[in-house]
Write a protein that holds these residues in place. Structure first.
Motif, PDB file in Angstrom:
ATOM      1  N   LEU A 124       0.833  -1.192   0.000  1.00 35.95           N
ATOM      2  CA  LEU A 124       0.000   0.000   0.000  1.00 35.95           C
ATOM      3  C   LEU A 124       0.876   1.253   0.000  1.00 35.95           C
ATOM      4  N   SER A 125       0.403   2.266  -0.690  1.00 43.77           N
ATOM      5  CA  SER A 125       1.102   3.543  -0.738  1.00 43.77           C
ATOM      6  C   SER A 125       0.160   4.656  -0.328  1.00 43.77           C
ATOM      7  N   CYS A 126       0.725   5.682   0.267  1.00 44.13           N
ATOM      8  CA  CYS A 126      -0.051   6.862   0.658  1.00 44.13           C
ATOM      9  C   CYS A 126       0.800   8.097   0.392  1.00 44.13           C
ATOM     10  N   ALA A 127       0.221   9.044  -0.315  1.00 45.65           N
ATOM     11  CA  ALA A 127       0.916  10.291  -0.604  1.00 45.65           C
ATOM     12  C   ALA A 127       0.083  11.450  -0.090  1.00 45.65           C
ATOM     13  N   ALA A 128       0.734  12.315   0.642  1.00 41.14           N
ATOM     14  CA  ALA A 128       0.069  13.500   1.185  1.00 41.14           C
ATOM     15  C   ALA A 128       0.428  14.721   0.351  1.00 41.14           C
ATOM     16  N   SER A 129      -0.543  15.588   0.144  1.00 40.90           N
ATOM     17  CA  SER A 129      -0.304  16.828  -0.583  1.00 40.90           C
ATOM     18  C   SER A 129      -1.084  17.953   0.076  1.00 40.90           C
ATOM     19  N   GLY A 130      -0.720  19.182  -0.274  1.00 39.28           N
ATOM     20  CA  GLY A 130      -1.423  20.324   0.292  1.00 39.28           C
ATOM     21  C   GLY A 130      -0.540  21.101   1.248  1.00 39.28           C
ATOM     22  N   SER A 131      -1.176  21.798   2.161  1.00 32.26           N
ATOM     23  CA  SER A 131      -0.468  22.688   3.089  1.00 32.26           C
ATOM     24  C   SER A 131       0.077  21.906   4.277  1.00 32.26           C
TER      25      SER A 131
ATOM     26  N   VAL B 199       4.142   7.346   2.639  1.00 32.22           N
ATOM     27  CA  VAL B 199       4.312   6.223   3.554  1.00 32.22           C
ATOM     28  C   VAL B 199       3.818   4.968   2.854  1.00 32.22           C
ATOM     29  N   PHE B 200       4.484   3.857   3.132  1.00 31.78           N
ATOM     30  CA  PHE B 200       4.167   2.592   2.497  1.00 31.78           C
ATOM     31  C   PHE B 200       3.894   1.530   3.556  1.00 31.78           C
ATOM     32  N   LEU B 201       3.121   0.534   3.157  1.00 33.54           N
ATOM     33  CA  LEU B 201       2.889  -0.615   4.020  1.00 33.54           C
ATOM     34  C   LEU B 201       3.064  -1.870   3.175  1.00 33.54           C
ATOM     35  N   GLN B 202       4.154  -2.579   3.404  1.00 32.81           N
ATOM     36  CA  GLN B 202       4.396  -3.845   2.727  1.00 32.81           C
ATOM     37  C   GLN B 202       3.759  -4.942   3.552  1.00 32.81           C
ATOM     38  N   MET B 203       2.821  -5.649   2.946  1.00 36.65           N
ATOM     39  CA  MET B 203       2.081  -6.694   3.657  1.00 36.65           C
ATOM     40  C   MET B 203       2.401  -8.038   3.023  1.00 36.65           C
ATOM     41  N   THR B 204       2.865  -8.970   3.835  1.00 38.17           N
ATOM     42  CA  THR B 204       3.181 -10.313   3.361  1.00 38.17           C
ATOM     43  C   THR B 204       2.424 -11.336   4.203  1.00 38.17           C
ATOM     44  N   SER B 205       2.417 -12.559   3.728  1.00 41.00           N
ATOM     45  CA  SER B 205       1.734 -13.659   4.427  1.00 41.00           C
ATOM     46  C   SER B 205       0.325 -13.244   4.847  1.00 41.00           C
ATOM     47  N   LEU B 206      -0.393 -12.674   3.913  1.00 46.53           N
ATOM     48  CA  LEU B 206      -1.720 -12.142   4.228  1.00 46.53           C
ATOM     49  C   LEU B 206      -2.687 -13.250   4.601  1.00 46.53           C
ATOM     50  N   LYS B 207      -3.578 -12.917   5.532  1.00 44.29           N
ATOM     51  CA  LYS B 207      -4.574 -13.849   6.032  1.00 44.29           C
ATOM     52  C   LYS B 207      -5.972 -13.294   5.769  1.00 44.29           C
TER      53      LYS B 207
ATOM     54  N   TRP C  77      -6.883  12.118   7.474  1.00 43.72           N
ATOM     55  CA  TRP C  77      -7.126  10.745   7.057  1.00 43.72           C
ATOM     56  C   TRP C  77      -7.327  10.687   5.549  1.00 43.72           C
ATOM     57  N   GLY C  78      -6.909   9.577   4.972  1.00 42.85           N
ATOM     58  CA  GLY C  78      -7.229   9.309   3.585  1.00 42.85           C
ATOM     59  C   GLY C  78      -8.598   8.682   3.466  1.00 42.85           C
ATOM     60  N   GLN C  79      -9.013   8.415   2.228  1.00 47.48           N
ATOM     61  CA  GLN C  79     -10.344   7.864   1.970  1.00 47.48           C
ATOM     62  C   GLN C  79     -10.382   6.358   2.155  1.00 47.48           C
ATOM     63  N   GLY C  80      -9.231   5.717   2.182  1.00 44.89           N
ATOM     64  CA  GLY C  80      -9.189   4.280   2.397  1.00 44.89           C
ATOM     65  C   GLY C  80      -9.047   3.499   1.110  1.00 44.89           C
ATOM     66  N   THR C  81      -8.441   2.318   1.244  1.00 39.17           N
ATOM     67  CA  THR C  81      -8.308   1.404   0.122  1.00 39.17           C
ATOM     68  C   THR C  81      -8.657  -0.007   0.606  1.00 39.17           C
ATOM     69  N   GLN C  82      -9.446  -0.711  -0.186  1.00 40.62           N
ATOM     70  CA  GLN C  82      -9.935  -2.018   0.228  1.00 40.62           C
ATOM     71  C   GLN C  82      -8.887  -3.090  -0.002  1.00 40.62           C
ATOM     72  N   VAL C  83      -8.658  -3.905   1.014  1.00 43.26           N
ATOM     73  CA  VAL C  83      -7.807  -5.087   0.902  1.00 43.26           C
ATOM     74  C   VAL C  83      -8.676  -6.298   1.224  1.00 43.26           C
ATOM     75  N   THR C  84      -8.734  -7.226   0.286  1.00 46.01           N
ATOM     76  CA  THR C  84      -9.526  -8.437   0.478  1.00 46.01           C
ATOM     77  C   THR C  84      -8.616  -9.644   0.295  1.00 46.01           C
ATOM     78  N   VAL C  85      -8.562 -10.483   1.323  1.00 51.99           N
ATOM     79  CA  VAL C  85      -7.746 -11.689   1.277  1.00 51.99           C
ATOM     80  C   VAL C  85      -8.694 -12.883   1.235  1.00 51.99           C
ATOM     81  N   SER C  86      -8.720 -13.545   0.099  1.00 53.83           N
ATOM     82  CA  SER C  86      -9.670 -14.631  -0.091  1.00 53.83           C
ATOM     83  C   SER C  86      -9.195 -15.546  -1.206  1.00 53.83           C
ATOM     84  N   SER C  87      -9.528 -16.822  -1.063  1.00 55.89           N
ATOM     85  CA  SER C  87      -9.216 -17.770  -2.121  1.00 55.89           C
ATOM     86  C   SER C  87     -10.410 -17.934  -3.055  1.00 55.89           C
TER      87      SER C  87
END
Length: 118
Positions: A20-27, A78-86, A108-118
């Motif tokens: 995941l990545s997040c970039a901030a902009s503005g004042s 800011v980044f979030l490297q996610m491994t071995s997701l459950k 706060w950001g608007q959010g991003t969906q992470v879905t871990v499923s087979s």
């Protein structure tokens, strides 16, 4: 006004990885810390990982050893490297920017969906 934009979410199989990545902009005058939170359906928003401008790291016990938070060369990213997701990692992930105390409210950001499923 400060805007936070997250990206990198998606659908992944158990055991997989996402970044995941997040970039901030503005004042933005200064940043005390940036972090990632998540909220699963029917649950409260919870801390996932946090990094201060001084490099202090905090992780939720549930993600220690699997997730890594880092700041970009541009300190407003800011980044979030996610491994071995459950499957229990499934949630909307939110980026948070914390200015120094008494300077400004957090953003706060608007959010991003992470879905871990087979």
């Amino acid at each position: 006004q400060v805007q936070l934009v997250e990206s990198g979410g998606g659908l992944v199989q158990p055991g997989g990885s996402l970044r995941l990545s997040c970039a901030a902009s503005g004042s933005i005058s200064s940043i005390y810390a940036m972090g990632w939170y998540r909220q699963a359906p029917g649950k409260q928003r919870e801390l996932v990982a946090f990094i201060t401008d001084g490099g202090m790291l905090t992780y939720a016990d549930s993600v220690k050893g699997r997730f890594t938070i880092s700041r970009g060369n541009a300190k407003n990213t800011v980044f979030l490297q996610m491994t071995s997701l459950k499957p229990e990692d499934t949630a909307v992930y939110y980026c948070k920017l914390v200015p120094p105390p008494a300077v400004a409210p957090s953003y706060w950001g608007q959010g991003t969906q992470v879905t871990v499923s087979s």
